[in-house]
Design a protein around this motif. Sequence first.
Motif, PDB file in Angstrom:
ATOM      1  N   ASN A 195       0.825  -1.215   0.000  1.00  0.00           N
ATOM      2  CA  ASN A 195       0.000   0.000   0.000  1.00  0.00           C
ATOM      3  C   ASN A 195       0.856   1.261   0.000  1.00  0.00           C
ATOM      4  OD1 ASN A 195      -2.405  -1.424  -0.046  1.00  0.00           O
ATOM      5  ND2 ASN A 195      -2.633  -1.442   2.179  1.00  0.00           N
ATOM      6  N   LEU A 196       1.932   1.241   0.779  1.00  0.00           N
ATOM      7  CA  LEU A 196       2.821   2.410   0.824  1.00  0.00           C
ATOM      8  C   LEU A 196       3.548   2.598  -0.502  1.00  0.00           C
ATOM      9  CD1 LEU A 196       4.334   2.156   4.434  1.00  0.00           C
ATOM     10  CD2 LEU A 196       2.702   3.838   3.573  1.00  0.00           C
ATOM     11  N   LEU A 197       4.040   1.503  -1.070  1.00  0.00           N
ATOM     12  CA  LEU A 197       4.744   1.608  -2.354  1.00  0.00           C
ATOM     13  C   LEU A 197       3.797   2.025  -3.465  1.00  0.00           C
ATOM     14  CD1 LEU A 197       7.070  -1.523  -2.094  1.00  0.00           C
ATOM     15  CD2 LEU A 197       7.754   0.884  -1.984  1.00  0.00           C
ATOM     16  N   ARG A 198       2.549   1.611  -3.382  1.00  0.00           N
ATOM     17  CA  ARG A 198       1.554   2.023  -4.385  1.00  0.00           C
ATOM     18  C   ARG A 198       1.398   3.547  -4.380  1.00  0.00           C
ATOM     19  NH1 ARG A 198      -3.129  -0.691  -6.436  1.00  0.00           N
ATOM     20  NH2 ARG A 198      -2.943  -2.300  -4.819  1.00  0.00           N
ATOM     21  N   GLN A 199       1.467   4.143  -3.178  1.00  0.00           N
ATOM     22  CA  GLN A 199       1.334   5.601  -3.065  1.00  0.00           C
ATOM     23  C   GLN A 199       2.588   6.322  -3.556  1.00  0.00           C
ATOM     24  OE1 GLN A 199       0.302   6.500   1.026  1.00  0.00           O
ATOM     25  NE2 GLN A 199      -1.261   4.898   1.070  1.00  0.00           N
ATOM     26  N   GLN A 228       2.472  -1.626 -10.910  1.00  0.00           N
ATOM     27  CA  GLN A 228       1.973  -2.826 -11.589  1.00  0.00           C
ATOM     28  C   GLN A 228       3.113  -3.672 -12.144  1.00  0.00           C
ATOM     29  OE1 GLN A 228      -1.145  -4.037 -11.992  1.00  0.00           O
ATOM     30  NE2 GLN A 228      -2.077  -2.425 -10.772  1.00  0.00           N
ATOM     31  N   THR A 229       4.162  -3.004 -12.622  1.00  0.00           N
ATOM     32  CA  THR A 229       5.274  -3.715 -13.266  1.00  0.00           C
ATOM     33  C   THR A 229       6.187  -4.387 -12.261  1.00  0.00           C
ATOM     34  OG1 THR A 229       5.216  -2.142 -15.095  1.00  0.00           O
ATOM     35  CG2 THR A 229       7.214  -3.472 -14.860  1.00  0.00           C
ATOM     36  N   TRP A 230       6.532  -3.669 -11.165  1.00  0.00           N
ATOM     37  CA  TRP A 230       7.599  -4.166 -10.285  1.00  0.00           C
ATOM     38  C   TRP A 230       7.107  -4.744  -8.957  1.00  0.00           C
ATOM     39  CZ3 TRP A 230      11.283  -4.650 -13.445  1.00  0.00           C
ATOM     40  CH2 TRP A 230      11.587  -3.676 -14.381  1.00  0.00           C
ATOM     41  N   ILE A 231       6.122  -4.122  -8.339  1.00  0.00           N
ATOM     42  CA  ILE A 231       5.745  -4.501  -6.976  1.00  0.00           C
ATOM     43  C   ILE A 231       4.634  -5.542  -6.939  1.00  0.00           C
ATOM     44  CG2 ILE A 231       4.994  -3.639  -4.733  1.00  0.00           C
ATOM     45  CD1 ILE A 231       7.780  -2.683  -5.695  1.00  0.00           C
ATOM     46  N   ALA A 279       5.196  -2.442 -21.637  1.00  0.00           N
ATOM     47  CA  ALA A 279       3.755  -2.519 -21.909  1.00  0.00           C
ATOM     48  C   ALA A 279       3.475  -2.443 -23.406  1.00  0.00           C
ATOM     49  CB  ALA A 279       3.026  -1.396 -21.173  1.00  0.00           C
ATOM     50  N   ILE A 280       4.217  -1.599 -24.109  1.00  0.00           N
ATOM     51  CA  ILE A 280       4.039  -1.463 -25.558  1.00  0.00           C
ATOM     52  C   ILE A 280       4.402  -2.769 -26.264  1.00  0.00           C
ATOM     53  CG2 ILE A 280       4.988  -0.340 -27.633  1.00  0.00           C
ATOM     54  CD1 ILE A 280       5.237   2.221 -25.867  1.00  0.00           C
ATOM     55  N   LEU A 281       5.527  -3.355 -25.889  1.00  0.00           N
ATOM     56  CA  LEU A 281       5.947  -4.618 -26.506  1.00  0.00           C
ATOM     57  C   LEU A 281       4.938  -5.725 -26.264  1.00  0.00           C
ATOM     58  CD1 LEU A 281       9.767  -4.587 -25.726  1.00  0.00           C
ATOM     59  CD2 LEU A 281       8.764  -4.742 -28.010  1.00  0.00           C
ATOM     60  N   MET A 282       4.453  -5.836 -25.041  1.00  0.00           N
ATOM     61  CA  MET A 282       3.485  -6.877 -24.728  1.00  0.00           C
ATOM     62  C   MET A 282       2.180  -6.650 -25.494  1.00  0.00           C
ATOM     63  SD  MET A 282       5.192  -8.869 -22.750  1.00  0.00           S
ATOM     64  CE  MET A 282       3.962  -9.987 -22.084  1.00  0.00           C
ATOM     65  N   HIS A 283       1.785  -5.388 -25.604  1.00  0.00           N
ATOM     66  CA  HIS A 283       0.561  -5.059 -26.339  1.00  0.00           C
ATOM     67  C   HIS A 283       0.710  -5.397 -27.825  1.00  0.00           C
ATOM     68  CE1 HIS A 283      -3.022  -2.765 -27.524  1.00  0.00           C
ATOM     69  NE2 HIS A 283      -2.281  -2.251 -28.484  1.00  0.00           N
ATOM     70  N   LYS A 284       1.843  -5.007 -28.419  1.00  0.00           N
ATOM     71  CA  LYS A 284       2.077  -5.280 -29.844  1.00  0.00           C
ATOM     72  C   LYS A 284       2.144  -6.788 -30.105  1.00  0.00           C
ATOM     73  CE  LYS A 284       2.668  -0.924 -31.145  1.00  0.00           C
ATOM     74  NZ  LYS A 284       1.750  -0.254 -32.096  1.00  0.00           N
ATOM     75  N   ALA A 285       2.807  -7.507 -29.217  1.00  0.00           N
ATOM     76  CA  ALA A 285       2.934  -8.953 -29.389  1.00  0.00           C
ATOM     77  C   ALA A 285       1.566  -9.630 -29.298  1.00  0.00           C
ATOM     78  CB  ALA A 285       3.883  -9.528 -28.340  1.00  0.00           C
ATOM     79  N   HIS A 286       0.778  -9.204 -28.324  1.00  0.00           N
ATOM     80  CA  HIS A 286      -0.550  -9.794 -28.148  1.00  0.00           C
ATOM     81  C   HIS A 286      -1.434  -9.526 -29.368  1.00  0.00           C
ATOM     82  CE1 HIS A 286      -4.207 -11.124 -26.119  1.00  0.00           C
ATOM     83  NE2 HIS A 286      -4.782  -9.988 -26.504  1.00  0.00           N
TER      84      HIS A 286
END
Length: 454
Positions: free
Chosen positions: A10-14, A22-25, A291-298
């Motif tokens: 919760n603290l790291l989200r803030q 979303q990517t790391w934690i 995120a762009i790479l994953m989106h393009k690949a999908h």
Amino acid sequence: MNDFWQHCSNLLRQELTPQQYQTWIKPLAALAFDTEARVLCITAPNRFKLDWVKTQFSGRIADLARGFWQQPVEVQFMLAPKKPELRPNGNGNGVHPPLASAPPARADTEHGAPERSKLNALLTFENFVTGKANQLARAAALQVASNPGRSYNPLFLYGSVGLGKTHVIHAIGNHLKHEKPAARIRYIHAEQYVSDVVKAYQRKAFDAFKRYYHSLDLLLIDDIQFFSGKSRTQEEFFYAFEALVAHQAQLIITSDTYPKQISGIDDRLISRFDCGLTVAIEPPELEMRVAILMHKAHAVNIVLPEEVAFFIAKHLRSNIRELEGALRKVRAYSNFHGRQITIELTKEALKDLLTVQNRQISVENIQKTVADFYNIKVAEMYSKKRPANIAKARQIAMYLAKELTQKSLPEIGELFGGRDHTTVLHAVRKMMEKRGKDAQLNHELHVLEQTLKG
């Protein structure tokens, strides 16, 4: 332990951006806490994330653990147990279908007449990947699309090639077309506009030319720097600009540089560009590139392991087209050799490209470029001096070193006179925050990035 991890998350989200969280934690999990040894074990889903989190966030997680348990805690990271792998596709050989190019702009017909908007129906807000680098541009574009002619007129977007400017303006056009099907919309590249002016001159058809362009509800003009030195084109565009603004039509303009830095453009046009809102689109940060790479690949049914996306994104930093090109190359190499996409295969496929990238930008080069730009000595980057002008230049150089090289925070600190990694982290966070609020600083950083990338 679960209470701690929820508290920590919760603290790291803030503290972090949504994309960073979303990517790391979020993928991390607290596995165990040894109360006697005071050791906290955290798992990461792959080696790349494990190494990155260990470098960037282990200190902060240890601080939170110390505060939670009121005693020093050692944080250890390990890989999470692997889940059974699924076959990449139906044929079971790991080979992927060809990576198709985006189809050309759709030429719809309405009442038998060809659609003249020239919009690419595939470029929408829904499939536009957003991050810190482009979130202001997207927000402004949405506002303009919802209130054309009233919010920001003109909206001027600038940034290097391949950062998504064209996608944004097509998205505006498609949004308005969906909301108001009868709206008169035209997307045009600046070179085509020049060609239209020339044809009108040759055919003595300027009345028809003006009648068409002056009657639009939305004019989207791409790469206006191509107007440079073309006085007749600039004159006609000035008249179109005045006419469109007079009847509250919306203009969207893109360029590869800040309006006042476009050479060969009439001052009265530059002043008109400044009347609306000018927004920069920056090179995408690491999380956004992934995120762009994953989106393009999908989108084209490529099974792209997340660690491979991270590997590509970490090494290729300049623009989205470069990422797309790398993805195509990896897919082709995978198909040619009949092998699944892995980091090893990716290294082989992108060997030449990675070699070029790795020798392009160094921390030393960044220090020299920033020192020259702010008229200080390079040696002052390493010194303990703290006058405002030197401190600012040093922090900017640290920020650029983090953004444009693969050096870790401790490595960057060492190259700035043996400073602690927390000093570098402070500089990076400060510049990221100020860049979004200070237009002049944002412009200076944009110029430095362009200089360093050649």
